[in-house]
Design a protein around this motif. Structure first.
Motif, mmCIF file in Angstrom:
data_model
loop_
_atom_site.group_PDB
_atom_site.id
_atom_site.type_symbol
_atom_site.label_atom_id
_atom_site.label_comp_id
_atom_site.label_asym_id
_atom_site.label_seq_id
_atom_site.Cartn_x
_atom_site.Cartn_y
_atom_site.Cartn_z
ATOM 1 N N ILE A 1 0.926 -1.485 -0.063
ATOM 2 C CA ILE A 1 0.179 0.254 -0.415
ATOM 3 C C ILE A 1 0.943 1.619 0.115
ATOM 4 O O ILE A 1 1.973 1.653 0.694
ATOM 5 N N ASN A 2 0.369 2.248 -1.063
ATOM 6 C CA ASN A 2 1.238 3.481 -0.836
ATOM 7 C C ASN A 2 1.114 5.333 -0.720
ATOM 8 O O ASN A 2 1.661 5.657 -0.457
ATOM 9 N N ASN A 3 -0.835 4.850 -0.525
ATOM 10 C CA ASN A 3 -1.338 5.415 -0.751
ATOM 11 C C ASN A 3 -2.016 6.398 1.229
ATOM 12 O O ASN A 3 -2.203 6.999 0.743
ATOM 13 N N ARG A 4 -1.670 5.064 2.034
ATOM 14 C CA ARG A 4 -1.655 5.574 3.113
ATOM 15 C C ARG A 4 -0.694 6.146 4.357
ATOM 16 O O ARG A 4 -0.215 5.332 4.528
ATOM 17 N N LYS A 5 -0.848 7.541 4.257
ATOM 18 C CA LYS A 5 0.442 7.945 5.420
ATOM 19 C C LYS A 5 0.336 9.099 5.280
ATOM 20 O O LYS A 5 -0.991 10.076 5.075
ATOM 21 N N ASP A 6 1.034 9.772 6.304
ATOM 22 C CA ASP A 6 0.925 10.818 6.959
ATOM 23 C C ASP A 6 1.726 11.285 7.907
ATOM 24 O O ASP A 6 2.818 10.595 7.750
ATOM 25 N N SER A 7 2.695 12.658 7.249
ATOM 26 C CA SER A 7 3.896 13.206 7.824
ATOM 27 C C SER A 7 4.073 14.438 8.663
ATOM 28 O O SER A 7 2.822 15.067 7.910
ATOM 29 N N LYS A 8 5.348 15.003 9.052
ATOM 30 C CA LYS A 8 5.005 16.080 9.880
ATOM 31 C C LYS A 8 5.691 16.275 10.680
ATOM 32 O O LYS A 8 6.513 15.160 11.662
ATOM 33 N N PHE A 9 6.878 17.523 10.916
ATOM 34 C CA PHE A 9 8.502 17.314 11.349
ATOM 35 C C PHE A 9 8.966 16.470 11.641
ATOM 36 O O PHE A 9 10.093 16.155 12.155
ATOM 37 N N SER A 10 9.247 15.825 10.349
ATOM 38 C CA SER A 10 10.141 14.631 10.199
ATOM 39 C C SER A 10 9.906 13.326 10.629
ATOM 40 O O SER A 10 10.843 12.795 10.310
ATOM 41 N N ILE A 11 8.446 13.149 10.767
ATOM 42 C CA ILE A 11 8.331 12.454 11.349
ATOM 43 C C ILE A 11 6.917 11.726 10.105
ATOM 44 O O ILE A 11 6.852 12.317 9.181
ATOM 45 N N ALA A 12 7.026 10.159 9.175
ATOM 46 C CA ALA A 12 5.938 10.031 9.085
ATOM 47 C C ALA A 12 5.809 8.771 9.624
ATOM 48 O O ALA A 12 5.941 7.238 10.007
ATOM 49 N N ILE A 13 4.264 8.627 9.414
ATOM 50 C CA ILE A 13 3.606 7.141 9.636
ATOM 51 C C ILE A 13 3.010 6.686 7.886
ATOM 52 O O ILE A 13 2.461 7.459 7.429
ATOM 53 N N ARG A 14 3.241 4.948 7.588
ATOM 54 C CA ARG A 14 2.600 5.132 6.762
ATOM 55 C C ARG A 14 2.404 3.224 7.045
ATOM 56 O O ARG A 14 2.802 2.594 7.615
ATOM 57 N N LEU A 15 0.666 3.164 6.254
ATOM 58 C CA LEU A 15 0.147 1.923 5.956
ATOM 59 C C LEU A 15 0.943 0.960 5.060
ATOM 60 O O LEU A 15 0.933 1.421 4.000
ATOM 61 N N GLY A 16 1.906 0.376 5.440
ATOM 62 C CA GLY A 16 2.799 -0.481 4.568
ATOM 63 C C GLY A 16 1.748 -1.642 3.867
ATOM 64 O O GLY A 16 2.120 -1.759 2.897
ATOM 65 N N GLY A 17 0.871 -2.528 4.504
ATOM 66 C CA GLY A 17 0.304 -3.496 4.619
ATOM 67 C C GLY A 17 -1.060 -4.102 4.834
ATOM 68 O O GLY A 17 -1.132 -3.669 6.411
ATOM 69 N N LEU A 18 -2.003 -4.978 4.768
ATOM 70 C CA LEU A 18 -2.886 -4.832 5.399
ATOM 71 C C LEU A 18 -3.210 -6.453 5.112
ATOM 72 O O LEU A 18 -3.587 -7.008 3.667
ATOM 73 N N TYR A 19 -3.366 -7.549 5.978
ATOM 74 C CA TYR A 19 -3.254 -8.968 5.778
ATOM 75 C C TYR A 19 -4.626 -9.978 6.605
ATOM 76 O O TYR A 19 -5.121 -8.551 8.522
ATOM 77 N N ILE A 20 -5.065 -10.007 6.377
ATOM 78 C CA ILE A 20 -6.024 -11.213 7.194
ATOM 79 C C ILE A 20 -5.821 -12.649 7.401
ATOM 80 O O ILE A 20 -5.237 -13.488 6.547
ATOM 81 N N GLU A 21 -5.690 -13.263 8.423
ATOM 82 C CA GLU A 21 -5.505 -14.832 9.068
ATOM 83 C C GLU A 21 -6.105 -15.203 9.765
ATOM 84 O O GLU A 21 -5.952 -14.649 11.325
#
Length: 278
Positions: free
Chosen positions: A152-172
């Motif tokens: 996943i590339n389009n789920r992210k946020d950043s501020k003041f040089s800090i970033a969070i990104r949802l890289g993948g979502l799985y179910i098991e």
């Protein structure tokens, strides 16, 4: 051809000089005989297991053992006195495997850091209760998710040089696994206060109070305490299956302790149900 036992393999390596090093990797496939290890009073020997340590039993008070601080899979072993009488050590890890060692004294142990690769066996040697067995399965799956390439590339946020990104979502097995990428491109450590998951109203009227539904993870794998300066890391959060009602969204919120660099990611139900099966 039957595989040679671990203890014989290690002894042969010692005799030929191949194990006289500070570090070594050992793959155990069938441990019928305890592995012989040497420990000292003035040096610490580190046993690095592929899964979290659940139980430790030592045969003598003349051996000192402890789990490394803030680490679940590293056991530190040391002799309490020189020339102690040969004894044993038993370790059980969260994947249900049992490790058995014979401990002997040596002023200069031939190996200081021993890393054990995951056992390739059909079933574990130890059976946990249903609750613990489920924890083992979740941990195993989370470990797999942590190594997956970003999907996943389009789920992210950043501020003041800090970033969070949802890289993948799985179910098991009715558990969602969120692969969270955390980055710190600043020179200041980011101490994490909370990594929250909750559902709230997509839009609200000024006259209507917004209701938040907090989601409690069953497991968090990875460093969710601090993002060190100029570093990045992956955290996997396991949450029992759920869906998002209409007019609501899932929020993944990263809060900084005693700071203002707060970040969030929003997900809708169509993105949730598109999760991949491992």
């Amino acid at each position: 051809m039957k595989k040679i036992s671990v203890v014989v393999t290690v002894c042969l390596m010692l005799l030929t000089g191949h194990l006289f090093a500070q570090n070594t990797n050992i793959e155990i496939t069938d441990q019928q005989t305890p592995m012989v290890m040497w420990i000292s009073t003035n040096k610490t020997t580190n046993f690095v297991f592929p899964y979290a340590i659940k139980s430790v039993d030592k045969g003598s008070k003349e051996v000192l053992v402890q789990k490394a601080n803030d680490v679940e899979n590293v056991l530190q072993v040391k002799a309490a006195k020189p020339g102690f009488v040969e004894t044993n050590l038993t370790v059980i890890t969260s994947d249900g495997q049992l490790y058995s060692f014979t401990l002997k004294y040596a002023d200069q142990p031939p190996v200081m850091n021993i890393r054990f690769d995951a056992k390739r066996v059909e079933k574990p040697a130890v059976l946990f209760s249903a609750k613990n067995d489920n924890e083992v399965a979740v941990n195993r799956t989370a470990d797999i998710v942590a190594t997956k390439e970003r999907m996943i590339n389009n789920r992210k946020d950043s501020k003041f040089s800090i970033a969070i990104r949802l890289g993948g979502l799985y179910i098991e097995n009715d558990v969602f696994y969120f692969q969270i990428e955390l980055e710190n491109h600043s020179n200041i450590n980011y101490t994490i206060d909370q990594l929250r998951f909750f559902i709230h109203d997509l839009k609200k009227s000024k006259r209507t109070a917004s209701q938040e539904i907090e989601l409690t993870p069953v497991q968090v794998v990875g460093n969710n305490k601090v993002i060190n300066a100029n570093s990045k890391q992956i955290v996997v959060v396991a949450i029992p299956k759920f869906t998002i009602p209409d007019q609501k969204e899932l929020v993944i919120q990263l809060l900084e302790a005693q700071g203002g660099r707060h970040l969030l990611i929003n997900l809708k139900n169509n993105q949730l149900v598109a999760s991949k099966h491992l």
